[in-house]
Design a protein around this motif. Structure first.
Motif, PDB file in Angstrom:
ATOM      1  N   LEU A 169       0.918  -1.211   0.178  1.00 59.79           N
ATOM      2  CA  LEU A 169       0.082   0.151  -0.064  1.00 59.79           C
ATOM      3  C   LEU A 169       0.852   1.378   0.181  1.00 59.79           C
ATOM      4  CD1 LEU A 169      -3.133  -1.034   2.636  1.00 59.79           C
ATOM      5  CD2 LEU A 169      -3.012  -0.618  -0.114  1.00 59.79           C
ATOM      6  N   SER A 170       2.189   1.217   0.715  1.00 65.38           N
ATOM      7  CA  SER A 170       2.824   2.377   0.651  1.00 65.38           C
ATOM      8  C   SER A 170       3.229   2.770  -0.811  1.00 65.38           C
ATOM      9  CB  SER A 170       4.240   2.254   1.529  1.00 65.38           C
ATOM     10  OG  SER A 170       3.751   2.087   2.894  1.00 65.38           O
ATOM     11  N   ASN A 171       3.657   1.809  -1.427  1.00 69.98           N
ATOM     12  CA  ASN A 171       4.032   1.900  -3.072  1.00 69.98           C
ATOM     13  C   ASN A 171       2.821   2.464  -3.818  1.00 69.98           C
ATOM     14  OD1 ASN A 171       5.905   1.755  -5.340  1.00 69.98           O
ATOM     15  ND2 ASN A 171       4.575   0.399  -6.170  1.00 69.98           N
ATOM     16  N   VAL A 172       1.517   1.813  -3.449  1.00 69.99           N
ATOM     17  CA  VAL A 172       0.531   2.164  -4.174  1.00 69.99           C
ATOM     18  C   VAL A 172       0.094   3.767  -3.824  1.00 69.99           C
ATOM     19  CG1 VAL A 172      -2.029   1.972  -4.104  1.00 69.99           C
ATOM     20  CG2 VAL A 172      -0.618  -0.081  -4.155  1.00 69.99           C
ATOM     21  N   LEU A 173       0.347   4.074  -2.679  1.00 68.76           N
ATOM     22  CA  LEU A 173      -0.083   5.474  -2.481  1.00 68.76           C
ATOM     23  C   LEU A 173       0.924   6.269  -3.307  1.00 68.76           C
ATOM     24  CD1 LEU A 173      -1.550   7.480  -0.661  1.00 68.76           C
ATOM     25  CD2 LEU A 173       0.093   7.185   0.973  1.00 68.76           C
ATOM     26  N   VAL A 252      -8.398   1.717  10.042  1.00 65.29           N
ATOM     27  CA  VAL A 252      -7.141   2.122   9.558  1.00 65.29           C
ATOM     28  C   VAL A 252      -6.039   1.461  10.769  1.00 65.29           C
ATOM     29  CG1 VAL A 252      -5.438   4.002   9.228  1.00 65.29           C
ATOM     30  CG2 VAL A 252      -8.087   4.461   8.940  1.00 65.29           C
ATOM     31  N   ASN A 253      -5.800   0.261  10.112  1.00 67.78           N
ATOM     32  CA  ASN A 253      -5.063  -0.930  10.944  1.00 67.78           C
ATOM     33  C   ASN A 253      -3.515  -0.788  10.605  1.00 67.78           C
ATOM     34  OD1 ASN A 253      -5.605  -2.163   8.527  1.00 67.78           O
ATOM     35  ND2 ASN A 253      -5.824  -3.972   9.365  1.00 67.78           N
ATOM     36  N   VAL A 254      -3.127   0.181   9.649  1.00 66.34           N
ATOM     37  CA  VAL A 254      -1.627   0.316   9.282  1.00 66.34           C
ATOM     38  C   VAL A 254      -1.509   1.698   9.008  1.00 66.34           C
ATOM     39  CG1 VAL A 254      -1.182  -1.914   8.324  1.00 66.34           C
ATOM     40  CG2 VAL A 254      -2.187  -0.136   6.997  1.00 66.34           C
ATOM     41  N   ASP A 255      -0.405   2.238   9.251  1.00 64.67           N
ATOM     42  CA  ASP A 255       0.147   3.471   8.990  1.00 64.67           C
ATOM     43  C   ASP A 255       1.022   3.692   7.852  1.00 64.67           C
ATOM     44  OD1 ASP A 255       0.528   6.344   9.186  1.00 64.67           O
ATOM     45  OD2 ASP A 255       2.370   5.937  10.690  1.00 64.67           O
ATOM     46  N   ILE A 256       0.289   4.264   6.792  1.00 60.05           N
ATOM     47  CA  ILE A 256       0.997   4.369   5.376  1.00 60.05           C
ATOM     48  C   ILE A 256       1.719   5.628   4.918  1.00 60.05           C
ATOM     49  CG2 ILE A 256       0.373   3.996   2.878  1.00 60.05           C
ATOM     50  CD1 ILE A 256      -2.053   2.167   3.669  1.00 60.05           C
ATOM     51  N   GLU A 257       2.951   5.438   4.567  1.00 59.42           N
ATOM     52  CA  GLU A 257       3.687   6.532   4.002  1.00 59.42           C
ATOM     53  C   GLU A 257       4.035   6.165   2.853  1.00 59.42           C
ATOM     54  OE1 GLU A 257       3.916   9.459   5.469  1.00 59.42           O
ATOM     55  OE2 GLU A 257       2.824   8.775   7.441  1.00 59.42           O
ATOM     56  N   PRO A 258       3.987   7.068   1.890  1.00 60.26           N
ATOM     57  CA  PRO A 258       4.445   6.947   0.255  1.00 60.26           C
ATOM     58  C   PRO A 258       5.842   6.492   0.287  1.00 60.26           C
ATOM     59  CG  PRO A 258       3.837   9.180   0.729  1.00 60.26           C
ATOM     60  CD  PRO A 258       3.458   8.600   1.920  1.00 60.26           C
ATOM     61  N   ASP A 259       6.042   5.574  -0.692  1.00 62.91           N
ATOM     62  CA  ASP A 259       7.477   5.375  -0.915  1.00 62.91           C
ATOM     63  C   ASP A 259       7.990   6.399  -1.757  1.00 62.91           C
ATOM     64  OD1 ASP A 259       7.276   2.969   0.489  1.00 62.91           O
ATOM     65  OD2 ASP A 259       6.999   1.643  -1.293  1.00 62.91           O
ATOM     66  N   GLU A 260       9.192   6.694  -1.532  1.00 62.95           N
ATOM     67  CA  GLU A 260       9.705   7.841  -2.478  1.00 62.95           C
ATOM     68  C   GLU A 260      10.440   7.065  -3.362  1.00 62.95           C
ATOM     69  OE1 GLU A 260       9.154  10.771  -1.921  1.00 62.95           O
ATOM     70  OE2 GLU A 260       8.179  10.775   0.211  1.00 62.95           O
TER      71      GLU A 260
END
Length: 260
Positions: A169-173, A252-260
């Motif tokens: 999901l981080s990559n998706v974001l 919201v069971n994970v904290d998602i930060e976008p991959d750079e």
């Protein structure tokens, strides 16, 4: 006529795909003799065989890869076997200008699971979606014809629907940040009505995270009308103690930060 002559004639006409049976019929030779000749051409790097008995001619610019790019032979293969398809997930995102780099493995949506393809340096994996005939797609020209891709809006929904095929999901974001430039609210609602409502719940939340409010707002009526329960942002993670987003009925069971 030998197989090498048949292949040369095909290439001269701009045709880069053929079957073992095609060669046998054209040359009048036995399948066994034809296969022996084709093995020699494969050893020289002139042709490749991504699927048994389906061959492709490799022009000089692709000899180092040992195969044509997937978009230059998957459409012909799917046409030969009579199967619907479209390039999806990160492969589609890349086509729409939203991948940071070309995916190492191309993803193709089909009706049922198929073995993956390894052809030289090219890797293709198939993802099953039984109702794919209903999905909105667009076509792009390639040097060998046209190839079908999921629309930007369908791509966004499938990225949150199949995050394990998209780097998480981080990559998706991170991909969504670029993909939204090609998305339209009307197309998003159309694709959302053809997909599980949980995908809209997750996508709406992620769109708000990247401040794409207009696109997120387009999904709210569908979620309000059809989401019967709260769904987890990430299915395989514990929901104990997780925050709940009432707008999207999302755990919201994970904290998602976008991959750079």
């Amino acid at each position: 006529m030998f197989a090498r002559e048949y292949v040369a004639n095909l290439a001269a006409r701009g045709d880069y795909h053929f079957t073992t049976d095609d060669v046998a019929k054209a040359t009048g030779r036995s399948p066994r003799a034809v296969r022996a000749q084709l093995r020699r051409l494969k050893a020289r790097g002139t042709i490749a065989e991504p699927v048994q008995s389906f061959h492709i001619i490799i022009p000089p610019e692709y000899r180092s890869r040992g195969c044509l790019p997937p978009e230059q032979f998957i459409p012909q293969l799917m046409g030969l076997i009579g199967e619907p398809y479209y390039f999806a997930l990160l492969s589609a995102a890349q086509r729409h200008g939203a991948a940071h780099q070309r995916p190492q493995v191309d993803k193709v949506m089909v009706r049922k699971n198929r073995p993956s393809i390894e052809c030289g340096q090219v890797r293709v994996e198939f993802v099953a979606r039984r109702d794919l005939r209903r999905m909105p797609v667009c076509e792009f020209n390639t040097p060998r014809g046209t190839a079908r891709y999921s629309t930007p809006e369908l791509t966004a929904l499938e990225l949150v629907g199949y995050p394990n095929y998209a780097g998480g999901l981080s990559n998706v974001l991170a991909v969504l940040r670029d993909l939204v430039d090609e998305m339209e609210a009307e197309g998003l609602v159309e694709a959302a009505h053809l997909s599980p409502v949980s995908w809209s719940q997750r996508l709406g939340y992620l769109l708000e995270r990247i401040e794409e409010i207009d696109l997120a707002r387009a999904l709210r009526p569908l979620v309000s009308a059809h989401a019967q329960s709260f769904t987890p942002l990430r299915r395989a993670v514990s929901r104990i103690g997780a925050d709940r987003n009432g707008t999207w009925k999302l755990i919201v069971n994970v904290d998602i930060e976008p991959d750079e």
